[in-house]
Design an enzyme around this catalytic site. Structure first.
Site, PDB file in Angstrom:
ATOM      1  N   HIS A 187      58.385 -18.823  -8.397  1.00 34.47           N
ATOM      2  CA  HIS A 187      59.176 -17.972  -7.513  1.00 34.47           C
ATOM      3  C   HIS A 187      60.218 -18.832  -6.814  1.00 34.47           C
ATOM      4  O   HIS A 187      59.915 -19.922  -6.315  1.00 34.47           O
ATOM      5  CB  HIS A 187      58.252 -17.305  -6.487  1.00 34.47           C
ATOM      6  CG  HIS A 187      58.988 -16.607  -5.390  1.00 34.47           C
ATOM      7  ND1 HIS A 187      60.031 -15.736  -5.635  1.00 34.47           N
ATOM      8  CD2 HIS A 187      58.836 -16.658  -4.035  1.00 34.47           C
ATOM      9  CE1 HIS A 187      60.493 -15.279  -4.482  1.00 34.47           C
ATOM     10  NE2 HIS A 187      59.790 -15.821  -3.504  1.00 34.47           N
ATOM     11  N   CYS A 246      57.120 -10.726  -3.433  1.00 34.47           N
ATOM     12  CA  CYS A 246      57.680 -11.768  -4.295  1.00 34.47           C
ATOM     13  C   CYS A 246      56.786 -12.121  -5.484  1.00 34.47           C
ATOM     14  O   CYS A 246      57.228 -12.794  -6.405  1.00 34.47           O
ATOM     15  CB  CYS A 246      57.975 -13.017  -3.479  1.00 34.47           C
ATOM     16  SG  CYS A 246      59.120 -12.729  -2.108  1.00 34.47           S
ATOM     17  N   ASN A 264      66.517 -16.325  -2.610  1.00 38.36           N
ATOM     18  CA  ASN A 264      65.234 -15.682  -2.875  1.00 38.36           C
ATOM     19  C   ASN A 264      65.472 -14.208  -3.192  1.00 38.36           C
ATOM     20  O   ASN A 264      65.810 -13.422  -2.309  1.00 38.36           O
ATOM     21  CB  ASN A 264      64.332 -15.833  -1.641  1.00 38.36           C
ATOM     22  CG  ASN A 264      62.952 -15.220  -1.826  1.00 38.36           C
ATOM     23  OD1 ASN A 264      62.706 -14.481  -2.774  1.00 38.36           O
ATOM     24  ND2 ASN A 264      62.043 -15.516  -0.910  1.00 38.36           N
TER      25      ASN A 264
END
Length: 320
Positions: A247, A114, A277
């Site tokens: 993020h 990520c 996500n």
């Protein structure tokens, strides 16, 4: 003359299929209220069977190139951040390069989960400052739907597919002001996909597993720390940040990070409610949205940051 790199175009792509929390209620023992109250997520996009990471990257890249006013042949460096590569090799970046009709420039993947886009952007910046490259394409592209256990309600509700891209060019005016990257492999066990291919067969379990509480605590701690570290490197204060684009993993992590930095949520770009996500794609997806709707404007300071399995984390401060 001192060389800098500047972002001159952004683009993004989300697969057509939308999977809402209500849809997930039919697949696993969960509810829209449970998911939203804990994560801030309402829906996510899921790639079609024929769509791979390079396909999502291609759509996002074309839009970024259009925004930059460049053609694929103007690009002389390609970096793709992805955890869900099309195949073991060649790299997704090379596959993207071929689909764009580009030849001979370096193209490689960045695997930092990520944090991947932040890692890739910082790497491209350093390479461009060397003077070897003029225009770079940096992409985050993921198809996490392929590595999820759709019977595990604690993880399958959290992720989505998508891609985001930026075009960088060299300039004598500052664009990327500072970046800081970190990793600590001793935390590998709290978020991983512990599988692979051996002798033509699957080895281990190639599906995502996560210790949610441990990830949450770690993420909040390091995201605020690396933000402050990056600001110090640029000689700027927290109050100088016009936009924080973190993020997009969980709205609670985003809110906690903003609070630690003394930023109101009106200065934070949040897309997790619609995208979930998307790992390495989450930051460039959110950035492209904020650029296109006019929130991010010339002269503003934009702080991008990511944290992901590895554990990896980092931040890039950009003058728009």
């Amino acid at each position: 003359m001192t060389l800098y790199s500047r972002i001159i175009g952004t683009g993004s792509y989300l697969p057509e299929k939308v999977l809402t929390n209500r849809d997930l209620e039919k697949l696993v023992d969960t509810s829209d209220e449970w998911i939203y109250s804990r994560t801030g997520i309402r829906q996510r996009h899921v790639a079609a069977d024929h769509e791979n990471a390079s396909d999502l990257a291609l759509n996002a890249s074309r839009r970024a190139l259009d925004a930059a006013g460049l053609t694929p042949q103007d690009i002389d460096l390609i970096i793709v951040a992805t955890t869900t590569a099309d195949m073991i090799f060649p790299s997704t970046a090379c596959l993207l390069q071929a689909k764009l009709g580009i030849r001979n420039c370096p193209a490689f993947d960045m695997q930092a989960v990520c944090s991947g886009f932040v890692y890739a952007l910082a790497t491209a910046d350093q390479l461009m400052k060397s003077g070897q490259y003029r225009n770079a394409l940096v992409v985050g592209a993921e198809v996490y739907s392929r590595i999820l256990d759709w019977t595990d309600r604690s993880t399958c509700v959290l992720f989505g597919d998508g891609a985001g891209a930026v075009v960088l060019t060299t300039s004598d005016h500052p664009g990327i002001l500072a970046s800081r990257l970190h990793a600590d492999g001793s935390y590998a066990h709290i978020l991983s996909v512990p599988g692979g291919v051996s002798r033509g067969e699957i080895s281990g379990r190639p599906l995502l597993q996560m210790e949610g509480n441990a990830v949450y605590k770690f993420a909040v701690k390091v995201l605020s720390e690396v933000a402050e570290e990056t600001l110090r490197a640029a000689g700027l204060a927290k109050s100088d940040v016009d936009w924080l684009i973190p993020h997009q993993a969980n709205v609670r992590i985003i809110q906690s990070t903003a609070k630690k930095l003394g930023l109101g949520m009106d200065r934070v770009v949040v897309t997790v409610q619609r995208h979930a996500n998307t790992s390495a794609a989450s930051v460039p997806l959110a950035l492209d949205e904020a650029v296109r709707d006019g929130r991010v404007r010339a002269g503003q300071n934009v702080l991008l940051e990511g944290v992901g399995g590895g554990f990896t984390w980092g931040a890039v401060l950009v003058r728009w």
